[in-house]
Write an enzyme that holds these catalytic residues in place. Structure first.
Site, mmCIF file in Angstrom:
data_model
loop_
_atom_site.group_PDB
_atom_site.id
_atom_site.type_symbol
_atom_site.label_atom_id
_atom_site.label_comp_id
_atom_site.label_asym_id
_atom_site.label_seq_id
_atom_site.Cartn_x
_atom_site.Cartn_y
_atom_site.Cartn_z
ATOM 1 N N GLY A 45 0.827 -1.206 0.000
ATOM 2 C CA GLY A 45 0.000 0.000 0.000
ATOM 3 C C GLY A 45 0.857 1.250 0.000
ATOM 4 O O GLY A 45 2.049 1.189 0.292
ATOM 5 N N GLN A 50 2.626 10.093 1.604
ATOM 6 C CA GLN A 50 3.976 9.602 1.296
ATOM 7 C C GLN A 50 4.528 10.117 -0.030
ATOM 8 O O GLN A 50 5.715 9.976 -0.304
ATOM 9 C CB GLN A 50 3.988 8.065 1.296
ATOM 10 C CG GLN A 50 3.755 7.464 2.670
ATOM 11 C CD GLN A 50 3.728 5.958 2.601
ATOM 12 O OE1 GLN A 50 2.732 5.375 2.198
ATOM 13 N NE2 GLN A 50 4.833 5.319 2.965
ATOM 14 N N LEU A 93 7.394 2.031 3.606
ATOM 15 C CA LEU A 93 8.288 2.559 2.569
ATOM 16 C C LEU A 93 8.931 3.887 2.990
ATOM 17 O O LEU A 93 9.943 4.287 2.428
ATOM 18 C CB LEU A 93 7.531 2.727 1.251
ATOM 19 C CG LEU A 93 7.031 1.421 0.603
ATOM 20 C CD1 LEU A 93 6.129 1.729 -0.579
ATOM 21 C CD2 LEU A 93 8.194 0.539 0.177
ATOM 22 N N HIS A 134 -2.549 0.308 8.304
ATOM 23 C CA HIS A 134 -1.298 1.064 8.164
ATOM 24 C C HIS A 134 -1.518 2.329 7.315
ATOM 25 O O HIS A 134 -1.063 3.416 7.666
ATOM 26 C CB HIS A 134 -0.249 0.139 7.533
ATOM 27 C CG HIS A 134 1.087 0.743 7.301
ATOM 28 N ND1 HIS A 134 2.210 0.338 7.991
ATOM 29 C CD2 HIS A 134 1.502 1.722 6.467
ATOM 30 C CE1 HIS A 134 3.256 1.064 7.583
ATOM 31 N NE2 HIS A 134 2.853 1.906 6.646
ATOM 32 N N GLU A 135 -2.243 2.159 6.213
ATOM 33 C CA GLU A 135 -2.455 3.303 5.304
ATOM 34 C C GLU A 135 -3.429 4.324 5.899
ATOM 35 O O GLU A 135 -3.239 5.528 5.727
ATOM 36 C CB GLU A 135 -2.947 2.824 3.934
ATOM 37 C CG GLU A 135 -2.034 1.838 3.200
ATOM 38 C CD GLU A 135 -0.571 2.216 3.191
ATOM 39 O OE1 GLU A 135 -0.230 3.417 3.219
ATOM 40 O OE2 GLU A 135 0.283 1.299 3.181
ATOM 41 N N HIS A 138 -1.475 6.450 8.084
ATOM 42 C CA HIS A 138 -0.737 7.479 7.333
ATOM 43 C C HIS A 138 -1.602 8.706 7.088
ATOM 44 O O HIS A 138 -1.152 9.837 7.235
ATOM 45 C CB HIS A 138 -0.281 6.933 5.972
ATOM 46 C CG HIS A 138 1.072 6.296 5.995
ATOM 47 N ND1 HIS A 138 2.208 6.950 6.408
ATOM 48 C CD2 HIS A 138 1.477 5.058 5.632
ATOM 49 C CE1 HIS A 138 3.253 6.140 6.302
ATOM 50 N NE2 HIS A 138 2.840 4.976 5.837
HETATM 51 CO CO CO Z 1 3.853 3.233 5.461
#
Ligand code: CO
Length: 167
Positions: A45, A50, A93, A134-135, A138
């Site tokens: 993802g 990001q 990432l 997780h996303e 973010h």
């Molecule tokens: Co991440």
């Protein structure tokens, strides 16, 4: 187009993304770039923060265990239901080479819009459920280092020291 993935401590990673009001041409291009960048990095993802955008959008490879990736765009996600808890190692990432054990919900049901402004519901378990949480984090400015427990504190400290010295 593959675009640079912002790394911690870039401040945009700490900002809260804002709801998307209208799926414009710019959003299409953004999502296109995010999908290409996610696939190139072999991520499951990628959130808009990001790549430097504060739209509430993330992309997901909905078939992470298969050879052919099936990327989807998730716009304005909301959690509808959740169940269970599972601890697994997780990376990001924006934190290359850092892997932390994080407790996440085992099952999650979200509602979101796709790029055609249609509402859909997605049920996920396992890796996909973890990636979705997780996303969504973010989009709220929350990062994997925020979950660190006592045993991994030292590891994170060392990692962050390295990051700060390099940048
Ligand atoms: Co991440």
């Amino acid at each position: 187009m593959v675009v640079p993935i912002l790394k911690y401590p870039d401040l945009i990673l700490r900002r809260k993304a804002l709801p998307v009001e209208k799926i414009s041409e710019r959003i299409f291009i953004l999502v296109d770039n995010m999908v290409e960048t996610m696939l190139r990095s072999e991520g499951v993802g990628l959130a808009a923060n990001q790549v430097g955008s504060l739209n509430r959008i993330f992309v997901l490879n909905s078939t992470p265990q298969e050879d052919t990736p099936k990327p989807i765009a998730v716009v304005n996600p909301e959690i509808l239901d959740q169940e269970g808890k599972v601890v697994e190692e997780e990376g990001c990432l924006s934190f290359p080479e850092l892997y932390l054990k994080i407790a996440r919900l085992e099952m999650i049901r979200i509602q979101a819009k796709n790029l055609y402004n249609e509402t859909f519901v997605l049920d996920a378990t396992g890796l996909l459920a973890r990636a979705i949480q997780h996303e969504i984090d973010h989009l709220n400015g929350v990062l994997i280092i925020d979950y660190v427990d006592e045993t991994e504190k030292e590891k994170v400290k060392e990692y962050l020291n390295g990051v700060v010295h390099i940048s």
